[in-house]
Design a protein around this motif. Structure first.
Motif, PDB file in Angstrom:
ATOM      1  N   UNK A  59       0.836  -1.203   0.000  1.00  0.00           N
ATOM      2  CA  UNK A  59       0.000   0.000   0.000  1.00  0.00           C
ATOM      3  C   UNK A  59       0.869   1.250   0.000  1.00  0.00           C
ATOM      4  N   UNK A  60       1.950   1.245   0.794  1.00  0.00           N
ATOM      5  CA  UNK A  60       2.842   2.408   0.863  1.00  0.00           C
ATOM      6  C   UNK A  60       3.524   2.649  -0.477  1.00  0.00           C
ATOM      7  N   UNK A  61       3.960   1.579  -1.133  1.00  0.00           N
ATOM      8  CA  UNK A  61       4.631   1.718  -2.428  1.00  0.00           C
ATOM      9  C   UNK A  61       3.651   2.235  -3.482  1.00  0.00           C
ATOM     10  N   UNK A  62       2.456   1.642  -3.525  1.00  0.00           N
ATOM     11  CA  UNK A  62       1.464   2.035  -4.534  1.00  0.00           C
ATOM     12  C   UNK A  62       1.048   3.494  -4.353  1.00  0.00           C
ATOM     13  N   UNK A  63       0.710   3.875  -3.125  1.00  0.00           N
ATOM     14  CA  UNK A  63       0.275   5.258  -2.902  1.00  0.00           C
ATOM     15  C   UNK A  63       1.430   6.244  -3.067  1.00  0.00           C
ATOM     16  N   UNK A  64       2.639   5.819  -2.697  1.00  0.00           N
ATOM     17  CA  UNK A  64       3.791   6.697  -2.875  1.00  0.00           C
ATOM     18  C   UNK A  64       4.076   6.968  -4.337  1.00  0.00           C
ATOM     19  N   UNK A  65       4.042   5.906  -5.145  1.00  0.00           N
ATOM     20  CA  UNK A  65       4.258   6.079  -6.590  1.00  0.00           C
ATOM     21  C   UNK A  65       3.130   6.918  -7.197  1.00  0.00           C
ATOM     22  N   UNK A  66       1.903   6.659  -6.760  1.00  0.00           N
ATOM     23  CA  UNK A  66       0.768   7.434  -7.273  1.00  0.00           C
ATOM     24  C   UNK A  66       0.925   8.917  -6.932  1.00  0.00           C
ATOM     25  N   UNK A  67       1.375   9.205  -5.714  1.00  0.00           N
ATOM     26  CA  UNK A  67       1.565  10.599  -5.315  1.00  0.00           C
ATOM     27  C   UNK A  67       2.641  11.273  -6.167  1.00  0.00           C
ATOM     28  N   UNK A  68       3.734  10.553  -6.437  1.00  0.00           N
ATOM     29  CA  UNK A  68       4.806  11.127  -7.261  1.00  0.00           C
ATOM     30  C   UNK A  68       4.353  11.349  -8.703  1.00  0.00           C
ATOM     31  N   UNK A  69       3.627  10.370  -9.255  1.00  0.00           N
ATOM     32  CA  UNK A  69       3.181  10.478 -10.653  1.00  0.00           C
ATOM     33  C   UNK A  69       2.165  11.610 -10.806  1.00  0.00           C
ATOM     34  N   UNK A  70       1.155  11.603  -9.939  1.00  0.00           N
ATOM     35  CA  UNK A  70       0.117  12.637 -10.029  1.00  0.00           C
ATOM     36  C   UNK A  70       0.694  14.007  -9.683  1.00  0.00           C
ATOM     37  N   UNK A  71       1.517  14.057  -8.633  1.00  0.00           N
ATOM     38  CA  UNK A  71       2.101  15.329  -8.228  1.00  0.00           C
ATOM     39  C   UNK A  71       3.054  15.896  -9.253  1.00  0.00           C
ATOM     40  N   UNK A  72       3.763  15.023  -9.977  1.00  0.00           N
ATOM     41  CA  UNK A  72       4.705  15.488 -10.995  1.00  0.00           C
ATOM     42  C   UNK A  72       3.992  16.092 -12.205  1.00  0.00           C
ATOM     43  N   UNK A  73       2.703  15.828 -12.323  1.00  0.00           N
ATOM     44  CA  UNK A  73       1.933  16.356 -13.454  1.00  0.00           C
ATOM     45  C   UNK A  73       0.924  17.407 -13.005  1.00  0.00           C
ATOM     46  N   UNK A  74       1.213  18.049 -11.879  1.00  0.00           N
ATOM     47  CA  UNK A  74       0.326  19.114 -11.401  1.00  0.00           C
ATOM     48  C   UNK A  74       0.263  20.252 -12.405  1.00  0.00           C
TER      49      UNK A  74
END
Length: 232
Positions: free
Chosen positions: A209-224
């Motif tokens: 869960x930590x890996x999935x949400x962490x990657x999701x945060x980086x991917x989504x945040x990088x495309x703000x």
């Protein structure tokens, strides 16, 4: 932190009183207090993470943030570090309570290390979740509401009747929910005195869960991107 410390004070007093009346064994008193501290401190991180980016958008400061000469990923990591600092403060506040309840026993070091490791892992889970939702939400209220809804949706199946949790599927649900799995790991170590290595299967769900949400945060945040109305 003041409210968190007050909650731990009440919890510690209640479990200590019940232990004195022989309603709770010392291991159970320590485990209960530690589980409360770990769960609530992780929720504090979720609240901070859910406000981190959507709050900037809501307050009209996101444009200024995005104009800083730093990669989007670095901004997300900085927001994550800020939210995780709440967990560190909460752990330091909870340590004296755990020491008081576990003093004079050999479970003190186990309790402190379990709180440190599991607490950090669960905080990472909820930090990633909060950041991923915050990066796309238009306000802090929406970000927090959606984050809590996702958390409850994952947690709800573990509250089904015991008969519905039997078998491999019920066992999967218990291990898949990061909060339930993490707290079960703490309980196995403190109450049942199991070896930490023997119960690592309970940490698979939180790690995934930590890996999935962490990657999701980086991917989504990088495309703000700025939206209409984001400019102050």
């Amino acid at each position: 932190m003041v409210a968190y410390a007050a909650m731990l004070s009440v919890t510690s007093y209640l479990v200590a009183s019940n232990r004195a009346l022989n309603f709770l064994e010392q291991r159970e008193a320590v485990s209960l207090t530690l589980q409360v501290a770990v769960a609530v401190s992780a929720l504090l991180v979720l609240v901070a993470a859910a406000d981190s980016i959507s709050g900037e958008r809501e307050r009209g400061t996101l444009e200024t943030l995005l104009l800083t000469p730093a990669p989007r990923a670095a901004l997300v990591i900085g927001k994550a570090a800020s939210a995780m600092s709440l967990w560190l403060a909460a752990y330091l506040v909870s340590a004296p309570y755990i020491w008081y309840l576990a003093r004079g026993t050999h479970i003190l070091s186990t309790a402190l290390l379990a709180g440190l490791g599991v607490g950090f892992l669960l905080a990472l889970c909820l930090c990633g979740l909060g950041l991923a939702v915050s990066a796309v939400a238009s306000s802090s209220r929406i970000a927090l509401s959606v984050s809590l809804f996702i958390l409850i949706a994952v947690f709800f199946p573990t509250q089904l009747p015991t008969s519905a949790q039997n078998g491999w599927f019920g066992d999967f649900l218990l291990h898949a929910d990061p909060i339930t799995a993490g707290l079960q790991y703490v309980s196995k170590l403190i109450v049942n005195a199991h070896n930490p290595g023997d119960e690592l299967r309970w940490l698979i769900g939180p790690v995934v869960f930590a890996v999935v949400t962490g990657v999701a945060a980086l991917v989504v945040g990088s495309n703000m991107r700025l939206r209409a109305g984001d400019r102050s």
